[in-house]
Every structure is written in structure tokens, then in C-alpha cells.
Design an enzyme around this catalytic site. Sequence first.
Site, PDB file in Angstrom:
ATOM      1  N   TRP A 168      -4.979  -0.466   5.670  1.00  0.00           N
ATOM      2  CA  TRP A 168      -5.954  -1.172   6.525  1.00  0.00           C
ATOM      3  C   TRP A 168      -7.302  -1.351   5.826  1.00  0.00           C
ATOM      4  O   TRP A 168      -8.197  -1.997   6.375  1.00  0.00           O
ATOM      5  CB  TRP A 168      -6.154  -0.401   7.840  1.00  0.00           C
ATOM      6  CG  TRP A 168      -4.935  -0.356   8.715  1.00  0.00           C
ATOM      7  CD1 TRP A 168      -3.673  -0.776   8.423  1.00  0.00           C
ATOM      8  CD2 TRP A 168      -4.878   0.152  10.068  1.00  0.00           C
ATOM      9  NE1 TRP A 168      -2.838  -0.570   9.492  1.00  0.00           N
ATOM     10  CE2 TRP A 168      -3.542  -0.003  10.507  1.00  0.00           C
ATOM     11  CE3 TRP A 168      -5.818   0.719  10.930  1.00  0.00           C
ATOM     12  CZ2 TRP A 168      -3.132   0.397  11.790  1.00  0.00           C
ATOM     13  CZ3 TRP A 168      -5.409   1.118  12.198  1.00  0.00           C
ATOM     14  CH2 TRP A 168      -4.076   0.946  12.617  1.00  0.00           C
ATOM     15  N   GLU A 226      -8.787  -1.542  -5.932  1.00  0.00           N
ATOM     16  CA  GLU A 226     -10.181  -1.647  -5.447  1.00  0.00           C
ATOM     17  C   GLU A 226     -10.953  -0.367  -5.774  1.00  0.00           C
ATOM     18  O   GLU A 226     -12.142  -0.418  -6.091  1.00  0.00           O
ATOM     19  CB  GLU A 226     -10.184  -1.932  -3.932  1.00  0.00           C
ATOM     20  CG  GLU A 226      -9.779  -3.371  -3.658  1.00  0.00           C
ATOM     21  CD  GLU A 226      -9.132  -3.627  -2.315  1.00  0.00           C
ATOM     22  OE1 GLU A 226      -9.207  -2.762  -1.423  1.00  0.00           O
ATOM     23  OE2 GLU A 226      -8.527  -4.706  -2.164  1.00  0.00           O
ATOM     24  N   GLU A 237       1.074  -3.351  -7.754  1.00  0.00           N
ATOM     25  CA  GLU A 237       0.217  -4.348  -7.116  1.00  0.00           C
ATOM     26  C   GLU A 237      -0.565  -5.120  -8.182  1.00  0.00           C
ATOM     27  O   GLU A 237      -1.609  -4.640  -8.654  1.00  0.00           O
ATOM     28  CB  GLU A 237      -0.788  -3.650  -6.188  1.00  0.00           C
ATOM     29  CG  GLU A 237      -0.149  -2.834  -5.099  1.00  0.00           C
ATOM     30  CD  GLU A 237      -1.087  -2.696  -3.907  1.00  0.00           C
ATOM     31  OE1 GLU A 237      -0.673  -3.069  -2.808  1.00  0.00           O
ATOM     32  OE2 GLU A 237      -2.236  -2.247  -4.084  1.00  0.00           O
ATOM     33  N   GLY A 275      -5.026  -9.797  -1.848  1.00  0.00           N
ATOM     34  CA  GLY A 275      -5.991 -10.462  -0.982  1.00  0.00           C
ATOM     35  C   GLY A 275      -6.296 -11.892  -1.400  1.00  0.00           C
ATOM     36  O   GLY A 275      -7.254 -12.493  -0.922  1.00  0.00           O
ATOM     37  N   GLY A 284      -1.744  -5.271   2.781  1.00  0.00           N
ATOM     38  CA  GLY A 284      -3.138  -5.303   3.207  1.00  0.00           C
ATOM     39  C   GLY A 284      -3.284  -6.179   4.440  1.00  0.00           C
ATOM     40  O   GLY A 284      -2.999  -5.768   5.564  1.00  0.00           O
ATOM     41  N   GLY A 285      -3.678  -7.428   4.238  1.00  0.00           N
ATOM     42  CA  GLY A 285      -3.991  -8.348   5.339  1.00  0.00           C
ATOM     43  C   GLY A 285      -2.941  -8.418   6.441  1.00  0.00           C
ATOM     44  O   GLY A 285      -3.268  -8.348   7.632  1.00  0.00           O
TER      45      GLY A 285
HETATM   46  C1  PEP Z   1      -3.420  -4.074  -0.819  1.00  0.00           C
HETATM   47  O1  PEP Z   1      -4.614  -3.990  -0.625  1.00  0.00           O
HETATM   48  O2  PEP Z   1      -2.803  -3.056  -1.176  1.00  0.00           O
HETATM   49  C2  PEP Z   1      -2.774  -5.374  -0.629  1.00  0.00           C
HETATM   50  C3  PEP Z   1      -1.578  -5.542  -1.112  1.00  0.00           C
HETATM   51  O3  PEP Z   1      -3.491  -6.343   0.038  1.00  0.00           O
HETATM   52  P1  PEP Z   1      -2.969  -7.800   0.497  1.00  0.00           P
HETATM   53  O4  PEP Z   1      -1.611  -7.588   1.134  1.00  0.00           O
HETATM   54  O5  PEP Z   1      -3.989  -8.276   1.487  1.00  0.00           O
HETATM   55  O6  PEP Z   1      -2.888  -8.626  -0.721  1.00  0.00           O
END
Ligand code: PEP
Length: 256
Positions: free
Chosen positions: A11, A101, A171, A177, A238-239
Site C-alpha cells: 500500500w 523506492e 520488480e 507505478g 502497488g496501485g
Molecule cells: C510496487 O510498488 O511494489 C509496485 C509493483 O507498484 P505498482 O504495482 O503500482 O507498479
Amino acid sequence: MTRKKMMAGNWKMNKTVAEAVVLTQDISNQYDKEWEGVDVVLCPPFVDLKPAKTVLDFDKVKISVGAQNVHWEPEGAFTGEISVAMLKEIGCEYCIVGHSERRTLFGETDEMVNKKTRALIAGGIAPIVCVGESLAVRDAGETEEYVCAQVRAAFAGLDAVEVKDAVVAYEPIWAIGTGRTATPEQAQEVCAAVRATVAELFGEETAQNMRVLYGGSMKPENVEGLICQPDIDGGLIGGAALKAASFRQLVEACLS
Ligand code: PEP
């Protein structure tokens, strides 16, 4: 070997306690007994962990909570930090470490990721170790070398028994994002390389048992192609984890 799939929602810095309770309740309301076939994990901000856990426990649903970060020291003068024992006491079963991040915005190094991973394992919380390359690394053709070095660094000093519950999340930074997803083939290629690295470090059995997730703009529209890849065992989201309806679709994609 069939690994149980995992869908984990990151989140990030979203949802106050009141909002987190609403979202957790919305997700819990959609829970179906079939979901027991997937490890479903909610990773809200620290302050939301206990309230979210309370909702899930009250509803008796098999959904776990995970933190987004931790400090490796057991206690002491580390203003603003949270220890493994603090997470453990409130029923946290997982903790994300080394998210891109945190690496890029907060200076988290491979060495810190390793200390966090070791502290979590010692304290009985499963780390979800994030690895992934920037666009510059991909364009230079160095993705696998870079990502596998991150895996080696995160698990340095650990043995096969210690890492048995650890999870790796691949990732690619350029897909987080941004709405830009790795193709299923690109994601599969790197997840397979991650598993091969785990095999090199800890043996084939450990590698076959370890979950490797994909993360980076995964959503209901693209989950099917990713989740059917042989080395992708679920997603770190994430989103799309911030809405109960899309998160449910992602969980249910793991069941088909
Ligand atoms: C994340 O922050 O781990 C991620 C995969 O974000 P999103 O799904 O928004 O790309």
C-alpha cells in the site's frame, strides 16, 4: 513441485487508519474459502498494521499482514525505526525489504537489505526481498547480472534452512507505478535467473520451493499472462492493491 502462489499488496504511504480499516474490511468482505489456495498478504503503513490485523482476525479470514520496512537492530536509539519484535508482536508474518523506492529515495544499500533480511529471518518473519534493474541497466544488457547480484547480496551469510520461507520479488524499476509492465517473457526470464541463483546458493530443492513474485504495474488486465509463467509465483502489487475489486481479481487469477 507446486509452489503456493502469493498475492501481496504494497500500500506504500497510502491510507490513514480509518481508510485502512475500510479497505481491509472491503477486501475481507470479498474473501472466499477458495482464497486459501493463495497466500494473500496486505502490507499497509506501520500504523495501519494492527488495525488491519484486528479486522482480519475478527472476520477469521486467512489473509496475512506484512510490513514495508524494518530496522535490523533489536532495540535502542534509532529514532523513527521499527524492530522485528515490534512487528512480530502484532502478528506480522511478512516484511518487504529492499523495495526500489527505499533503495533510491532512502539510500538503502545491499548491505542494509542483507542486515534486514537476516534480522527478519532470525525473528521469525518472512522477508519479501525486492530486486530489480533500472532502465539504464536493462538497456546496457546487464539485467540478469545486476538482479542476481542483488539476490546474492540479500542472502549473504544465510543457509538453506534459514531462507526456506523467504520470498523474492522481481520488480523492474522502470515498470513500478509507470503503467509499463515487463512482458511475460521478460519477467519470466529474470525470475528464472533469480531461481537459478537461489539454486547456486542453497541447492535445487530450496530454489524449487522459494516463491519468486513479479511486481511492476501488475493489474487485472495483464495478470493472466504473467501468472502462468513457470517461474512467476504471484505478484507484489502497488496501485492495483488499493482497490478491493482489482485486488480480488488479482488473487483470483492465481486460482485459475
Ligand atoms: C510496487 O510498488 O511494489 C509496485 C509493483 O507498484 P505498482 O504495482 O503500482 O507498479
